[in-house]
Design a protein around this motif. Structure first.
Motif, PDB file in Angstrom:
ATOM      1  N   VAL A 126       7.226  14.022  -9.074  1.00  0.00           N
ATOM      2  CA  VAL A 126       5.964  13.293  -9.166  1.00  0.00           C
ATOM      3  C   VAL A 126       6.268  11.812  -9.309  1.00  0.00           C
ATOM      4  O   VAL A 126       6.938  11.392 -10.260  1.00  0.00           O
ATOM      5  N   HIS A 127       5.819  11.019  -8.358  1.00  0.00           N
ATOM      6  CA  HIS A 127       5.950   9.557  -8.371  1.00  0.00           C
ATOM      7  C   HIS A 127       4.569   8.945  -8.084  1.00  0.00           C
ATOM      8  O   HIS A 127       4.107   9.067  -6.964  1.00  0.00           O
ATOM      9  N   TYR A 128       3.889   8.327  -8.956  1.00  0.00           N
ATOM     10  CA  TYR A 128       4.183   8.054 -10.350  1.00  0.00           C
ATOM     11  C   TYR A 128       2.956   8.386 -11.157  1.00  0.00           C
ATOM     12  O   TYR A 128       1.841   8.031 -10.747  1.00  0.00           O
ATOM     13  N   ALA A 129       3.140   9.060 -12.270  1.00  0.00           N
ATOM     14  CA  ALA A 129       2.006   9.436 -13.099  1.00  0.00           C
ATOM     15  C   ALA A 129       2.406   9.284 -14.570  1.00  0.00           C
ATOM     16  O   ALA A 129       3.480   9.733 -14.966  1.00  0.00           O
ATOM     17  N   PRO A 130       1.551   8.616 -15.347  1.00  0.00           N
ATOM     18  CA  PRO A 130       0.310   7.964 -14.913  1.00  0.00           C
ATOM     19  C   PRO A 130       0.600   6.605 -14.283  1.00  0.00           C
ATOM     20  O   PRO A 130       1.742   6.136 -14.308  1.00  0.00           O
ATOM     21  N   GLY A 131      -0.442   5.968 -13.759  1.00  0.00           N
ATOM     22  CA  GLY A 131      -0.289   4.603 -13.270  1.00  0.00           C
ATOM     23  C   GLY A 131       0.132   3.679 -14.410  1.00  0.00           C
ATOM     24  O   GLY A 131      -0.116   3.963 -15.591  1.00  0.00           O
ATOM     25  N   GLY A 183       9.855  -0.133 -14.105  1.00  0.00           N
ATOM     26  CA  GLY A 183      10.751  -1.283 -14.058  1.00  0.00           C
ATOM     27  C   GLY A 183      10.126  -2.512 -13.435  1.00  0.00           C
ATOM     28  O   GLY A 183      10.465  -3.645 -13.810  1.00  0.00           O
ATOM     29  N   SER A 184       9.201  -2.315 -12.495  1.00  0.00           N
ATOM     30  CA  SER A 184       8.552  -3.467 -11.858  1.00  0.00           C
ATOM     31  C   SER A 184       7.812  -4.307 -12.892  1.00  0.00           C
ATOM     32  O   SER A 184       7.915  -5.534 -12.910  1.00  0.00           O
ATOM     33  N   ALA A 185       7.058  -3.640 -13.763  1.00  0.00           N
ATOM     34  CA  ALA A 185       6.297  -4.359 -14.784  1.00  0.00           C
ATOM     35  C   ALA A 185       7.168  -4.762 -15.961  1.00  0.00           C
ATOM     36  O   ALA A 185       6.926  -5.815 -16.585  1.00  0.00           O
ATOM     37  N   GLN A 186       8.165  -3.958 -16.302  1.00  0.00           N
ATOM     38  CA  GLN A 186       9.057  -4.330 -17.390  1.00  0.00           C
ATOM     39  C   GLN A 186       9.751  -5.659 -17.094  1.00  0.00           C
ATOM     40  O   GLN A 186       9.983  -6.469 -17.997  1.00  0.00           O
ATOM     41  N   ALA A 187      10.092  -5.898 -15.838  1.00  0.00           N
ATOM     42  CA  ALA A 187      10.740  -7.158 -15.466  1.00  0.00           C
ATOM     43  C   ALA A 187       9.846  -8.349 -15.783  1.00  0.00           C
ATOM     44  O   ALA A 187      10.333  -9.424 -16.169  1.00  0.00           O
ATOM     45  N   ILE A 188       8.552  -8.169 -15.618  1.00  0.00           N
ATOM     46  CA  ILE A 188       7.605  -9.244 -15.921  1.00  0.00           C
ATOM     47  C   ILE A 188       7.532  -9.478 -17.418  1.00  0.00           C
ATOM     48  O   ILE A 188       7.575 -10.634 -17.901  1.00  0.00           O
ATOM     49  N   LEU A 189       7.447  -8.400 -18.193  1.00  0.00           N
ATOM     50  CA  LEU A 189       7.430  -8.538 -19.651  1.00  0.00           C
ATOM     51  C   LEU A 189       8.700  -9.205 -20.161  1.00  0.00           C
ATOM     52  O   LEU A 189       8.666  -9.988 -21.119  1.00  0.00           O
ATOM     53  N   PHE A 235      -2.312  -5.786 -13.089  1.00  0.00           N
ATOM     54  CA  PHE A 235      -2.324  -4.665 -12.155  1.00  0.00           C
ATOM     55  C   PHE A 235      -3.564  -4.680 -11.281  1.00  0.00           C
ATOM     56  O   PHE A 235      -4.675  -4.908 -11.759  1.00  0.00           O
ATOM     57  N   VAL A 236      -3.345  -4.404  -9.984  1.00  0.00           N
ATOM     58  CA  VAL A 236      -4.454  -4.317  -9.042  1.00  0.00           C
ATOM     59  C   VAL A 236      -4.347  -3.022  -8.257  1.00  0.00           C
ATOM     60  O   VAL A 236      -3.357  -2.297  -8.327  1.00  0.00           O
ATOM     61  N   GLU A 237      -5.392  -2.751  -7.496  1.00  0.00           N
ATOM     62  CA  GLU A 237      -5.522  -1.503  -6.758  1.00  0.00           C
ATOM     63  C   GLU A 237      -4.598  -1.475  -5.546  1.00  0.00           C
ATOM     64  O   GLU A 237      -4.162  -2.514  -5.041  1.00  0.00           O
ATOM     65  N   VAL A 238      -4.306  -0.257  -5.107  1.00  0.00           N
ATOM     66  CA  VAL A 238      -3.529  -0.054  -3.886  1.00  0.00           C
ATOM     67  C   VAL A 238      -4.457   0.358  -2.754  1.00  0.00           C
ATOM     68  O   VAL A 238      -5.582   0.807  -2.977  1.00  0.00           O
ATOM     69  N   PRO A 245       1.299   2.552 -22.545  1.00  0.00           N
ATOM     70  CA  PRO A 245       1.037   1.704 -23.721  1.00  0.00           C
ATOM     71  C   PRO A 245       1.703   0.333 -23.654  1.00  0.00           C
ATOM     72  O   PRO A 245       1.147  -0.656 -24.140  1.00  0.00           O
ATOM     73  N   ALA A 246       2.884   0.255 -23.048  1.00  0.00           N
ATOM     74  CA  ALA A 246       3.593  -1.027 -22.981  1.00  0.00           C
ATOM     75  C   ALA A 246       2.838  -2.074 -22.185  1.00  0.00           C
ATOM     76  O   ALA A 246       3.051  -3.276 -22.378  1.00  0.00           O
ATOM     77  N   PHE A 247       1.955  -1.618 -21.282  1.00  0.00           N
ATOM     78  CA  PHE A 247       1.264  -2.548 -20.386  1.00  0.00           C
ATOM     79  C   PHE A 247      -0.251  -2.528 -20.608  1.00  0.00           C
ATOM     80  O   PHE A 247      -1.015  -2.881 -19.716  1.00  0.00           O
ATOM     81  N   ALA A 248      -0.672  -2.114 -21.795  1.00  0.00           N
ATOM     82  CA  ALA A 248      -2.104  -2.002 -22.088  1.00  0.00           C
ATOM     83  C   ALA A 248      -2.804  -3.334 -21.847  1.00  0.00           C
ATOM     84  O   ALA A 248      -2.295  -4.396 -22.205  1.00  0.00           O
ATOM     85  N   GLY A 249      -3.967  -3.260 -21.222  1.00  0.00           N
ATOM     86  CA  GLY A 249      -4.737  -4.469 -20.939  1.00  0.00           C
ATOM     87  C   GLY A 249      -4.346  -5.170 -19.662  1.00  0.00           C
ATOM     88  O   GLY A 249      -4.894  -6.229 -19.350  1.00  0.00           O
TER      89      GLY A 249
END
Length: 371
Positions: free
Chosen positions: A307-312, A87-93, A101-104, A317-321
């Motif tokens: 499991v939270h969260y897999a995969p990153g 949902g965090s990234a879906q809001a951006i789309l 996306f960056v590292e933690v 596919p929705a966030f490819a690239g």
């Protein structure tokens, strides 16, 4: 069976107060944007330490409406961690912008400020730190980066109701903060719900308009593109009944986490979540190199896990690239993290015994070594 989470048990615990709150709504004149929503918005904003609160339909809506209200749209990039809920990234789309996306940080599992600094480009408009599992991201460092580059900061507080950093509530560092009230959250309703909090009156006004068809205050004429993203009266009434218990529930979660930590500290193959004074332990996620087999072992012992969260998110596919560089820490964590039961109503009144049973089951597996 000990479930990983069981929202109905919290409802049952506070059922008399919830029944009274719901009954008042059912007997009242408004079922949408009425007195319960108004009262909850005021109370929750005060609880968070912000001047304005806006109830919305979900945590994802809270993020998306805030980004839109900030003017973020096509061509813009928003930096966020890949280790978080979709949902965090879906809001951006949904705003037409691109998630970057960056590292933690390996210890906190929250967004790494150094990675954020390296990812800023001419297209970057905002940073979205996620306070994962109720742990605080390094907000002073992130705000310094945002200040240098003129970026907005929207805190994703979906998992951090009541959490603090250096004695200050999370959600008060950025320009605005978004909360989810999904039933499993530390403060949850009986369906989807969310809120935006901010000190910016103009921003709050834009979010209020966007959640209700782009209407102007008090009117029913759409002034701009808007949405049907309102918090329901019944959910608001339930949240208002549960809000006074949130801090006590967080304290119970800290006590359960301390019991886990004491029981598992001596096991070298188990990586425990970091200690943080202001953490509210939405999840207690341990890491083990054979996570999936550990999960099966615990299920066989009558212990539910998640499991939270897999995969990153960079692997969705929705966030490819969306990731400019490899994310090895995120990859490792997404392959090894396992969330143990932490909800107070799940652990129950005999918390010492239940927490000990769970810890012992983990130790039994870990001490047996690889198959």
């Amino acid at each position: 069976m000990i479930p990983q989470a069981a929202p109905p048990r919290r409802i049952a615990r506070f059922r008399p107060e919830i029944d009274a709150a719901v009954s008042a709504v059912l007997s009242g004149p408004d079922y949408i944007l009425g007195a319960a929503v108004d009262a909850f918005e005021t109370a929750f904003a005060r609880y968070c330490g912000r001047g304005h609160g806006i109830g919305v339909a979900s945590g994802t809506d809270a993020l998306a409406l805030t980004l839109r209200a900030l003017g973020i749209g096509p061509g813009d990039e928003v930096i966020l961690p890949a280790l978080t809920f979709a949902g965090s990234a879906q809001a951006i789309l949904q705003c037409g912008a691109l998630p970057r996306f960056v590292e933690v940080d390996a210890a906190s599992r929250c967004i790494d400020p150094a990675a954020v600094a390296d990812a800023v480009t001419a297209r970057t408009t905002a940073i979205m730190p996620v306070h994962l599992f109720g742990y605080p991201a390094d907000m002073p460092a992130l705000m310094a980066i945002a200040g240098r580059h003129g970026l907005a900061v929207v805190e994703d507080c979906a998992q951090s109701h009541g959490a603090t950093l250096e004695g200050r509530r999370l959600g008060t560092f950025g320009h605005a903060a978004a909360y989810s009230f999904y039933p499993t959250k530390n403060l949850g309703c009986v369906g989807d719900g969310g809120a935006v909090v901010t000190d910016d009156a103009a921003l709050a006004g834009r979010v209020r308009s966007l959640r209700a068809y782009g209407f102007s205050p008090g009117g029913r004429v759409s002034q701009t593109l808007g949405f049907n993203a309102r918090l329901d009266e019944i959910h608001a009434a339930i949240l208002l009944a549960l809000l006074p218990h949130c801090d006590a529930g967080n304290a119970e979660r800290r006590a359960i986490a301390a019991r886990y930590r004491a029981g598992l500290a001596a096991c070298p193959s188990i990586v425990l979540p970091p200690e943080a004074e202001g953490c509210v332990h939405h999840q207690f996620a341990i890491a083990h190199p054979d996570r999936d087999r550990l999960k099966e072992h615990l299920a066989g012992a009558g212990i539910g896990t998640a499991v939270h969260y897999a995969p990153g998110l960079h692997r969705h596919p929705a966030f490819a690239g969306g990731a400019a560089h490899p994310l090895p820490i995120t990859e490792r964590l997404s392959d090894t993290l396992l969330s143990l039961p932490i909800q107070p109503e799940v652990i129950g009144d005999v918390a010492d015994e239940v927490a000990e049973r769970i810890a012992q089951a983990v130790l039994t597996f870990a001490e047996a070594g690889p198959r």
